[in-house]
Design a protein around this motif. Structure first.
Motif, PDB file in Angstrom:
ATOM      1  N   PRO A 309     -30.535  14.802 -19.222  1.00 58.10           N
ATOM      2  CA  PRO A 309     -29.857  13.896 -18.289  1.00 58.10           C
ATOM      3  C   PRO A 309     -28.411  13.646 -18.725  1.00 58.10           C
ATOM      4  N   VAL A 311     -24.570  11.561 -17.771  1.00 50.84           N
ATOM      5  CA  VAL A 311     -23.657  10.679 -17.053  1.00 50.84           C
ATOM      6  C   VAL A 311     -22.248  11.173 -17.332  1.00 50.84           C
ATOM      7  N   ARG A 392     -30.735  15.979 -13.273  1.00 45.06           N
ATOM      8  CA  ARG A 392     -30.412  14.556 -13.369  1.00 45.06           C
ATOM      9  C   ARG A 392     -28.976  14.333 -13.849  1.00 45.06           C
ATOM     10  N   THR A 393     -28.120  13.910 -12.911  1.00 45.55           N
ATOM     11  CA  THR A 393     -26.701  13.695 -13.200  1.00 45.55           C
ATOM     12  C   THR A 393     -26.216  12.458 -12.454  1.00 45.55           C
ATOM     13  N   TRP A 394     -25.595  11.556 -13.188  1.00 45.21           N
ATOM     14  CA  TRP A 394     -25.012  10.348 -12.605  1.00 45.21           C
ATOM     15  C   TRP A 394     -23.499  10.388 -12.796  1.00 45.21           C
ATOM     16  N   ASP A 454     -31.490   6.463 -17.848  1.00 42.27           N
ATOM     17  CA  ASP A 454     -31.147   6.101 -16.475  1.00 42.27           C
ATOM     18  C   ASP A 454     -30.137   4.955 -16.554  1.00 42.27           C
ATOM     19  N   ALA A 459     -28.367   8.633  -8.425  1.00 41.93           N
ATOM     20  CA  ALA A 459     -27.807   9.832  -9.042  1.00 41.93           C
ATOM     21  C   ALA A 459     -27.054  10.699  -8.040  1.00 41.93           C
ATOM     22  N   SER A 461     -27.075  13.829  -8.346  1.00 47.36           N
ATOM     23  CA  SER A 461     -27.983  14.966  -8.162  1.00 47.36           C
ATOM     24  C   SER A 461     -28.968  14.733  -7.024  1.00 47.36           C
TER      25      SER A 461
END
Length: 491
Positions: A309, A311, A392-394, A454, A459, A461
């Motif tokens: 994951p 950010v 999973r990318t924020w 998280d 997200a 994504s």
């Protein structure tokens, strides 16, 4: 008040003694590799020799950064003299408790891969310790010593230092109460670029489990450019471009010459900026065909690090403060013409200026500053998020305007991210009364991400473009649908 004895923990080479400061302890200057001097100067990092007795870890270790009289940097990053520059600093609320299993943050400092220091008071892990996170800051070799091409020497020595430090964390962090299976790496500017480089590097997989890149500046120096720069540096030093040749030049001399070797030939302001934007950073992670086989974004697009994951984000106006100093000179030059001088083609210019109409109203200096910010940092954010597809990318933006600088500038987010608004030199960048609520929000998101993978907002994504805005207009939503729309003409 109960007086706690100085904490002592046992790690692989021997015991180390730290010190308490409130409810957490600090262990400073612990070597993760031997001093990179003599025969080891241009070598891959070598594990430290074991020691007898208890080693004091109560002061920051030597830094690769050297003192420059009168130097002022946005982040206070002290230079500490000495040879043993490959060390870590550990901040922990649970020293010696191997069963604590706390999440771990490993922070990599920035500085364009030529400057910076892990000894900054801003990087103290006290706030993360308060939130149940063990924090480790690491050092690495800088400039030519860390990243330059040298025939007969291992490539990417600074990158190998990152790997060695992360291996040290895997082996030893449990002694400080950390869980080696819950390690998040983070860094800002060149440190953010280091995070993305490691994320896309097969050799780094398994050494960390989440990543946060603040204002990432990528190296990705092509091999041919690295070889050309090395030859230029050798010529300036008057030595052969070999390991033996460079080793014959003392560190201070070589550091001075590396600045000359990487300097663009033109003194024209716009031509100078153009050269930097076209060529990128001079010294930094090199595409060597070994550790790094392709540009970082290509590696991420190919799926390397897809299970980790991430950010990633940037400030709104990373470098506009630099061009702001030339606003009087630029006020009579149309923004389109100025971008043309930077070889931005007509179609891209039109699209970019249309997407940045609000910035255009602030003048040509503001447009050029935003453009440099976008090319070097903000487009990297969007390209990284797009390259990872549905993984999973924020994504976030830091939009709070500094009352002293006048922009949401480079480095401004760092004391908010670390929640260290009372630290040395923060007022110079963030004013005398920076927003505590903003620090609580940004730091809280960082701590949540380290703990739970998280950060607490939707997200990118899941819906491309989704962006959390920190410190923006309070009348507008914190999460917006396309937070990097203004850079799409460059992506």
């Amino acid at each position: 008040m109960t007086q706690h004895p100085d904490p002592v923990v046992r790690i692989t080479p021997g015991e180390v003694r730290g010190f308490w400061r409130g409810d957490s302890a600090a262990f400073l200057g612990i070597p993760f590799a031997q001093a990179p001097v003599g025969d080891l100067r241009f070598a891959a990092p070598v594990p430290p020799e074991p020691w007898d007795g208890v080693r004091d870890a109560v002061a920051y270790g030597a830094t690769a950064k050297r003192e420059k009289p009168g130097e002022k940097t946005l982040i206070p990053e002290p230079a500490v003299a000495g040879e043993s520059t490959l060390n870590v600093n550990v901040f922990t609320p649970a020293p010696g408790r191997a069963d604590a299993d706390l999440p771990v943050l490993v922070y990599i400092h920035g500085g364009g891969f030529t400057e910076g220091s892990p000894a900054s008071p801003w990087y103290d892990g006290a706030a993360f310790n308060r939130d149940g996170v063990v924090t480790v800051t690491i050092s690495y070799r800088l400039g030519f010593d860390g990243f330059g091409h040298i025939a007969g020497a291992p490539s990417n020595r600074g990158v190998r230092d990152w790997l060695a430090a992360l291996e040290w964390v895997q082996t030893n962090v449990a002694a400080f109460g950390g869980d080696p299976s819950r390690v998040t790496i983070a860094g800002q500017s060149a440190g953010g670029g280091a995070v993305l480089t490691l994320l896309g590097m097969p050799a780094a997989q398994g050494l960390f489990h989440a990543a946060w890149a603040l204002s990432p500046a990528l190296g990705d120096v092509p091999g041919e450019r690295a070889r050309t720069l090395a030859a230029k540096l050798a010529n300036l030093a008057g030595v052969p471009a070999t390991r033996e040749g460079f080793a014959s030049v003392d560190e201070a001399t070589l550091t001075g010459l590396q600045e000359r070797a990487g300097r663009p030939a033109s003194t024209d302001r716009l031509a100078f900026v153009h050269a930097l934007l076209e060529d990128g950073l001079t010294w930094g992670p090199m595409i060597d065909g070994d550790l790094i086989t392709r540009p970082t974004i290509d590696s991420l697009h190919a799926g390397v690090g897809a299970d980790i994951p991430l950010v990633v984000g940037a400030t709104d106006d990373e470098f506009t403060m630099v061009t702001d100093g030339a606003k009087n000179l630029l006020r009579l030059i149309p923004a389109s013409l100025a971008l043309g001088r930077l070889n931005v083609d007509a179609r891209a210019r039109k699209a970019y200026l249309a997407a940045n109409a609000a910035q255009r109203r602030k003048g040509t200096a503001a447009v050029l500053g935003r453009y440099v910010s976008d090319v070097v940092f903000r487009s990297v954010v969007a390209r990284t998020a797009e390259a990872r597809g549905g993984e999973r990318t924020w994504v976030y933006r830091f939009s709070w305007t500094s009352p002293t600088i006048g922009w949401a500038c480079h480095c401004l987010d760092v004391p908010f991210w670390f929640d260290c608004l009372d630290a040395e030199a923060v007022p110079a960048l963030a004013g005398d009364d920076p927003s505590r609520a903003l620090a609580a929000a940004l730091h809280g998101a960082a701590a949540a991400f380290v703990r739970d993978a998280d950060p607490g907002w939707p997200a990118w994504s899941a819906a491309s473009g989704t962006t959390r805005v920190f410190g923006g207009d309070p009348s507008r939503p914190d999460v917006i649908a396309d937070g990097y729309a203004s850079v799409r003409a460059l992506v």
